[in-house]
Every structure is written in structure tokens, then in C-alpha cells.
Motif scaffolding. Structure first.
Motif, PDB file in Angstrom:
ATOM      1  N   GLY A  43      48.347  39.701  41.987  1.00 52.73           N
ATOM      2  CA  GLY A  43      49.804  39.847  42.367  1.00 52.73           C
ATOM      3  C   GLY A  43      50.322  38.399  42.417  1.00 52.73           C
ATOM      4  O   GLY A  43      51.138  38.168  43.245  1.00 52.73           O
ATOM      5  N   ASP A  44      49.934  37.620  41.593  1.00 50.36           N
ATOM      6  CA  ASP A  44      50.562  36.248  41.353  1.00 50.36           C
ATOM      7  C   ASP A  44      50.644  35.908  39.906  1.00 50.36           C
ATOM      8  O   ASP A  44      49.923  34.895  39.478  1.00 50.36           O
ATOM      9  CB  ASP A  44      49.577  35.376  42.200  1.00 50.36           C
ATOM     10  CG  ASP A  44      50.309  33.952  42.627  1.00 50.36           C
ATOM     11  OD1 ASP A  44      51.238  33.708  42.008  1.00 50.36           O
ATOM     12  OD2 ASP A  44      49.846  32.950  43.125  1.00 50.36           O
ATOM     13  N   GLY A  81      38.263  30.668  36.289  1.00 55.56           N
ATOM     14  CA  GLY A  81      39.299  30.024  36.556  1.00 55.56           C
ATOM     15  C   GLY A  81      40.476  30.518  37.201  1.00 55.56           C
ATOM     16  O   GLY A  81      41.366  29.870  38.076  1.00 55.56           O
ATOM     17  N   THR A  82      40.954  31.579  36.411  1.00 56.72           N
ATOM     18  CA  THR A  82      42.399  32.371  37.369  1.00 56.72           C
ATOM     19  C   THR A  82      42.192  32.571  38.743  1.00 56.72           C
ATOM     20  O   THR A  82      43.060  32.556  39.491  1.00 56.72           O
ATOM     21  CB  THR A  82      42.828  33.200  36.376  1.00 56.72           C
ATOM     22  OG1 THR A  82      43.052  33.036  34.955  1.00 56.72           O
ATOM     23  CG2 THR A  82      44.035  33.676  36.784  1.00 56.72           C
ATOM     24  N   ILE A  83      40.840  33.133  38.950  1.00 58.09           N
ATOM     25  CA  ILE A  83      40.546  33.699  40.230  1.00 58.09           C
ATOM     26  C   ILE A  83      40.804  32.660  41.093  1.00 58.09           C
ATOM     27  O   ILE A  83      41.102  32.587  42.197  1.00 58.09           O
ATOM     28  CB  ILE A  83      39.219  34.409  40.342  1.00 58.09           C
ATOM     29  CG1 ILE A  83      39.155  35.768  39.597  1.00 58.09           C
ATOM     30  CG2 ILE A  83      38.697  34.665  41.535  1.00 58.09           C
ATOM     31  CD1 ILE A  83      38.067  36.340  39.228  1.00 58.09           C
ATOM     32  N   MET A  84      39.994  31.415  40.847  1.00 53.87           N
ATOM     33  CA  MET A  84      40.099  30.283  41.573  1.00 53.87           C
ATOM     34  C   MET A  84      41.521  29.593  41.744  1.00 53.87           C
ATOM     35  O   MET A  84      41.894  29.433  43.121  1.00 53.87           O
ATOM     36  CB  MET A  84      39.236  29.081  40.858  1.00 53.87           C
ATOM     37  CG  MET A  84      37.739  29.405  41.021  1.00 53.87           C
ATOM     38  SD  MET A  84      36.835  27.880  40.025  1.00 53.87           S
ATOM     39  CE  MET A  84      35.195  28.419  40.524  1.00 53.87           C
ATOM     40  N   ALA A  85      42.298  29.604  40.845  1.00 57.59           N
ATOM     41  CA  ALA A  85      43.612  28.969  40.862  1.00 57.59           C
ATOM     42  C   ALA A  85      44.432  29.861  41.770  1.00 57.59           C
ATOM     43  O   ALA A  85      45.467  29.392  42.654  1.00 57.59           O
ATOM     44  CB  ALA A  85      44.288  29.053  39.636  1.00 57.59           C
ATOM     45  N   ILE A  86      44.251  31.394  41.757  1.00 54.09           N
ATOM     46  CA  ILE A  86      45.118  32.002  42.703  1.00 54.09           C
ATOM     47  C   ILE A  86      44.518  32.335  44.155  1.00 54.09           C
ATOM     48  O   ILE A  86      45.169  31.962  45.063  1.00 54.09           O
ATOM     49  CB  ILE A  86      45.320  33.499  42.084  1.00 54.09           C
ATOM     50  CG1 ILE A  86      46.067  33.193  40.984  1.00 54.09           C
ATOM     51  CG2 ILE A  86      45.965  34.450  42.938  1.00 54.09           C
ATOM     52  CD1 ILE A  86      46.191  34.826  40.044  1.00 54.09           C
ATOM     53  N   THR A  87      43.456  32.513  44.354  1.00 53.43           N
ATOM     54  CA  THR A  87      42.685  33.065  45.578  1.00 53.43           C
ATOM     55  C   THR A  87      42.460  31.442  46.382  1.00 53.43           C
ATOM     56  O   THR A  87      42.387  31.462  47.702  1.00 53.43           O
ATOM     57  CB  THR A  87      41.418  33.537  45.655  1.00 53.43           C
ATOM     58  OG1 THR A  87      40.329  32.806  44.669  1.00 53.43           O
ATOM     59  CG2 THR A  87      41.679  35.054  44.676  1.00 53.43           C
ATOM     60  N   LEU A  88      42.263  30.309  45.905  1.00 57.98           N
ATOM     61  CA  LEU A  88      41.849  29.157  46.571  1.00 57.98           C
ATOM     62  C   LEU A  88      42.836  28.007  46.459  1.00 57.98           C
ATOM     63  O   LEU A  88      42.474  27.074  46.788  1.00 57.98           O
ATOM     64  CB  LEU A  88      40.479  28.721  46.044  1.00 57.98           C
ATOM     65  CG  LEU A  88      39.508  29.476  45.812  1.00 57.98           C
ATOM     66  CD1 LEU A  88      38.177  28.758  45.349  1.00 57.98           C
ATOM     67  CD2 LEU A  88      38.919  29.878  47.185  1.00 57.98           C
ATOM     68  N   LYS A  89      43.932  28.399  46.150  1.00 52.78           N
ATOM     69  CA  LYS A  89      45.202  27.524  46.069  1.00 52.78           C
ATOM     70  C   LYS A  89      45.630  27.082  47.394  1.00 52.78           C
ATOM     71  O   LYS A  89      45.870  25.862  47.602  1.00 52.78           O
ATOM     72  CB  LYS A  89      46.389  28.027  45.353  1.00 52.78           C
ATOM     73  CG  LYS A  89      46.977  29.036  45.899  1.00 52.78           C
ATOM     74  CD  LYS A  89      48.310  29.554  45.126  1.00 52.78           C
ATOM     75  CE  LYS A  89      48.771  30.915  45.855  1.00 52.78           C
ATOM     76  NZ  LYS A  89      50.011  30.962  44.945  1.00 52.78           N
ATOM     77  N   SER A 164      32.555  37.614  44.042  1.00 53.85           N
ATOM     78  CA  SER A 164      31.804  36.549  44.835  1.00 53.85           C
ATOM     79  C   SER A 164      32.849  35.322  45.223  1.00 53.85           C
ATOM     80  O   SER A 164      32.310  34.386  45.305  1.00 53.85           O
ATOM     81  CB  SER A 164      30.852  35.860  43.719  1.00 53.85           C
ATOM     82  OG  SER A 164      31.607  35.262  42.580  1.00 53.85           O
ATOM     83  N   ARG A 165      34.290  35.750  45.465  1.00 56.54           N
ATOM     84  CA  ARG A 165      35.094  34.885  45.745  1.00 56.54           C
ATOM     85  C   ARG A 165      34.648  34.123  47.179  1.00 56.54           C
ATOM     86  O   ARG A 165      35.090  32.989  47.371  1.00 56.54           O
ATOM     87  CB  ARG A 165      36.366  35.674  46.225  1.00 56.54           C
ATOM     88  CG  ARG A 165      37.664  34.617  46.019  1.00 56.54           C
ATOM     89  CD  ARG A 165      38.703  35.017  46.960  1.00 56.54           C
ATOM     90  NE  ARG A 165      38.389  35.462  48.385  1.00 56.54           N
ATOM     91  CZ  ARG A 165      38.424  34.636  49.158  1.00 56.54           C
ATOM     92  NH1 ARG A 165      38.889  33.443  49.075  1.00 56.54           N
ATOM     93  NH2 ARG A 165      37.867  34.983  50.446  1.00 56.54           N
ATOM     94  N   PRO A 166      34.178  34.786  48.115  1.00 53.99           N
ATOM     95  CA  PRO A 166      33.862  34.019  49.483  1.00 53.99           C
ATOM     96  C   PRO A 166      32.858  32.988  48.990  1.00 53.99           C
ATOM     97  O   PRO A 166      32.916  31.791  49.611  1.00 53.99           O
ATOM     98  CB  PRO A 166      33.144  35.127  50.266  1.00 53.99           C
ATOM     99  CG  PRO A 166      33.625  36.352  49.762  1.00 53.99           C
ATOM    100  CD  PRO A 166      33.943  36.412  48.391  1.00 53.99           C
ATOM    101  N   GLY A 167      31.741  33.081  48.022  1.00 56.69           N
ATOM    102  CA  GLY A 167      30.935  32.229  47.779  1.00 56.69           C
ATOM    103  C   GLY A 167      31.887  30.982  46.917  1.00 56.69           C
ATOM    104  O   GLY A 167      31.295  29.901  47.328  1.00 56.69           O
ATOM    105  N   LEU A 168      32.474  31.387  46.272  1.00 55.65           N
ATOM    106  CA  LEU A 168      33.393  30.219  45.467  1.00 55.65           C
ATOM    107  C   LEU A 168      34.285  29.469  46.582  1.00 55.65           C
ATOM    108  O   LEU A 168      34.329  28.304  46.561  1.00 55.65           O
ATOM    109  CB  LEU A 168      34.599  30.788  44.510  1.00 55.65           C
ATOM    110  CG  LEU A 168      33.794  31.488  43.270  1.00 55.65           C
ATOM    111  CD1 LEU A 168      34.779  32.216  42.499  1.00 55.65           C
ATOM    112  CD2 LEU A 168      32.974  30.439  42.522  1.00 55.65           C
ATOM    113  N   GLN A 169      34.714  30.128  47.720  1.00 53.30           N
ATOM    114  CA  GLN A 169      35.503  29.489  48.707  1.00 53.30           C
ATOM    115  C   GLN A 169      34.548  28.577  49.453  1.00 53.30           C
ATOM    116  O   GLN A 169      34.967  27.506  49.692  1.00 53.30           O
ATOM    117  CB  GLN A 169      36.309  30.399  49.421  1.00 53.30           C
ATOM    118  CG  GLN A 169      37.103  29.879  50.847  1.00 53.30           C
ATOM    119  CD  GLN A 169      37.726  30.962  51.481  1.00 53.30           C
ATOM    120  OE1 GLN A 169      37.695  32.074  51.240  1.00 53.30           O
ATOM    121  NE2 GLN A 169      38.392  30.434  52.492  1.00 53.30           N
ATOM    122  N   ALA A 170      33.432  29.082  49.721  1.00 53.05           N
ATOM    123  CA  ALA A 170      32.474  28.212  50.316  1.00 53.05           C
ATOM    124  C   ALA A 170      32.207  27.054  49.799  1.00 53.05           C
ATOM    125  O   ALA A 170      31.890  26.020  50.389  1.00 53.05           O
ATOM    126  CB  ALA A 170      31.275  28.995  50.907  1.00 53.05           C
TER     127      ALA A 170
END
Length: 271
Positions: A43-44, A81-89, A164-170
Motif C-alpha cells: 500500500g505504498d 530492499g523495497t520491504i525495508m524502504a516501506i516498512t522501516l522508513k 522476518s520484518r521484525p528481525g530487520l527492524q531490530a
């Protein structure tokens, strides 16, 4: 931003389709294409397209493999990379830093690709044995085995990257701010390096003035992309239509003279 199980499955299916699509030559294995689909799921779309365009510039150059080398795979930035750019911005991850952080995943896909090609290198022999023994269903399965393996590998890596987005965020939160800023600077340089790799292969000395003109248009005149494209189109047309201005009559005279010279040379050689 949290990624649901349904979104994770959709991202896995997108990865499977795009990763295996490189075997069909349909150009789904491009960072911009994958970023768009991931942006639709999460959605982004604006952030996804911004990151995808940045990654596309870099991996156009990385796609030029020297000899038998396999370059980093665009699935790394296109999906992870797109998952990081959207979810961790919200954690300070910019498109440039996400591009730098996704580079190890591009190398991972490169290793997976090499491993799959190596494993299925004997499929031609397996297919021959299946045909000789009359096992045509087995032959059909072997013929599609490489594509199926790429699709399964892409699905597994895609869904694992999404969930594994929580792991990337941590991991990102554990990085100091100065290091993330450094990744942003490095990520901004990667497209320039990729484009330089393309130019090192394609650029001729006669085209260097046009490259410098494009740099002046962007860096000093601050023209938008379409304006720079129009300037390039003007010079391309001048170059194309200004190549040969010899009149038709002179072309025929030159051709006839060359024919006479060739006949005289053949006669002198005893033909």
C-alpha cells in the motif's frame, strides 16, 4: 508497519513469478517491476517506485557480467530492499540506505541462482534417458524442473523476507545513526557506480561530449528528466540525419569508381 500473513504470501508469490520469469525472458527480474508489485501489496506505491528507480539505475550496470561471472541479482533490492524502504522508513531508513542494506540479499540470490543452475546442469542427460526409456511424463517434469525450482526458491525467500520484518527492524534499530547515514551515502553512490559500469562497456570517445552535456543539464541547469531527454533526442536526430550528406549522384560515381578499381586490381592479379 506490520506485514500480515496474507501480504507475506502475496510477496512470496510475486518473488516466485519475478525470479522464475528470468528464465522466460519476460523481464520480470527487474528491480523496478518487483518494487512496484511489492508497493501495491504493502500500500505504498510512491515509496516503492522511488526505491525501484534508484535500484534500477544501479543494477542495470551490475547486469553487465564480465566473462562467466554472475552479477548480484536484482531480486535482492527489488523485494527485500523495497520491504525495508516501506516498512522501516519511520526508523530513518531512506531509499539510499535500503539499497545499501539490501546488497547482501542480492549476493544471496546470486549464490542461489548459481547453485540451481549447477544442480540442474545434468537435466539434458536426464531428459535423454527419460526419452530413451519411454518415460515421457518424467521427461516433461525434467524439462520444467529448473523453472519450478526457481519459482519455489523465490517463494520461500520472498515469504521469509516479508515475515522476518521484525528481525530487520531490530537489526536497523541496533545500528547507530552515523552508520545509517553512511549507508545512505553509499547507497546514493551505487547507482552512479552501476551507470559507470554501463558506460565503460558502451561509451565511445565520440559520445563523451554528449555525456558531459547531460551532466551540465542536470547538475548546473537543473533541467527536469523530460527536458534532458528532449535535449538528447535533438542531438540524436542531428547525429542520425547528419551522418551522410553525399548527394545520390556522387554516391553512384564513387561506387562506379570503386568497381573499376576492384576490376583493375583483379586483372593485375591475373584473374
Amino acid at each position: 508497519m506490520e506485514i500480515t500473513l496474507v501480504q507475506g504470501i502475496l510477496i512470496g508469490l510475486i518473488t516466485a513469478f519475478c525470479y522464475s520469469g528470468q528464465l522466460l525472458g519476460i523481464y520480470t527480474n527487474r528491480a523496478l517491476v518487483m518494487s512496484f508489485f511489492v508497493g501495491v501489496v504493502l500500500g505504498d506505491i510512491p515509496t516503492a517506485l522511488k526505491f525501484g528507480a534508484l535500484a534500477e539505475l544501479a543494477y542495470m550496470g551490475f547486469g553487465v557480467g564480465a566473462g562467466g561471472t554472475v552479477p548480484p541479482n536484482p531480486v535482492g533490492p527489488g523485494i527485500v530492499g523495497t520491504i525495508m524502504a516501506i516498512t522501516l522508513k519511520d526508523q530513518g531508513v531512506t531509499a539510499e540506505s535500503a539499497l545499501a542494506l539490501s546488497f547482501p540479499f542480492a549476493v544471496l540470490f546470486q549464490l542461489v541462482t548459481t547453485a540451481l543452475y549447477t544442480f540442474f546442469s545434468g537435466s539434458a542427460k536426464w531428459s535423454k534417458n527419460a526419452i530413451e526409456s519411454g518415460q515421457f511424463k518424467k521427461f516433461t517434469l525434467i524439462a520444467h524442473s529448473t523453472y519450478i525450482a526457481f519459482a519455489l526458491a523465490g517463494f520461500l525467500i520472498g515469504i521469509l523476507a516479508a515475515l522476518s520484518r521484525p528481525g530487520l527492524q531490530a537489526f536497523v534499530e541496533a545500528l547507530p545513526e552515523w552508520l545509517i547515514n553512511g549507508f545512505s551515502v553509499a547507497g546514493g553512490l551505487i547507482p552512479a557506480i552501476g551507470f559507470a559500469m554501463i558506460m565503460s562497456v558502451m561509451l565511445e570517445k565520440s559520445l563523451i561530449p554528449y555525456v558531459l552535456l547531460g551532466y551540465v543539464c542536470v547538475a548546473y541547469l537543473e533541467l527536469p528528466t523530460m527536458a534532458v531527454a528532449m535535449v538528447g533526442a535533438v542531438f540524436a536526430l542531428i547525429q542520425y540525419y547528419g551522418k551522410d550528406k553525399t548527394p545520390v549522384g556522387e554516391k553512384s560515381l564513387v561506387a562506379n569508381n570503386q568497381t573499376l578499381l576492384d576490376e583493375e586490381e583483379d586483372f593485375s592479379n591475373g584473374i
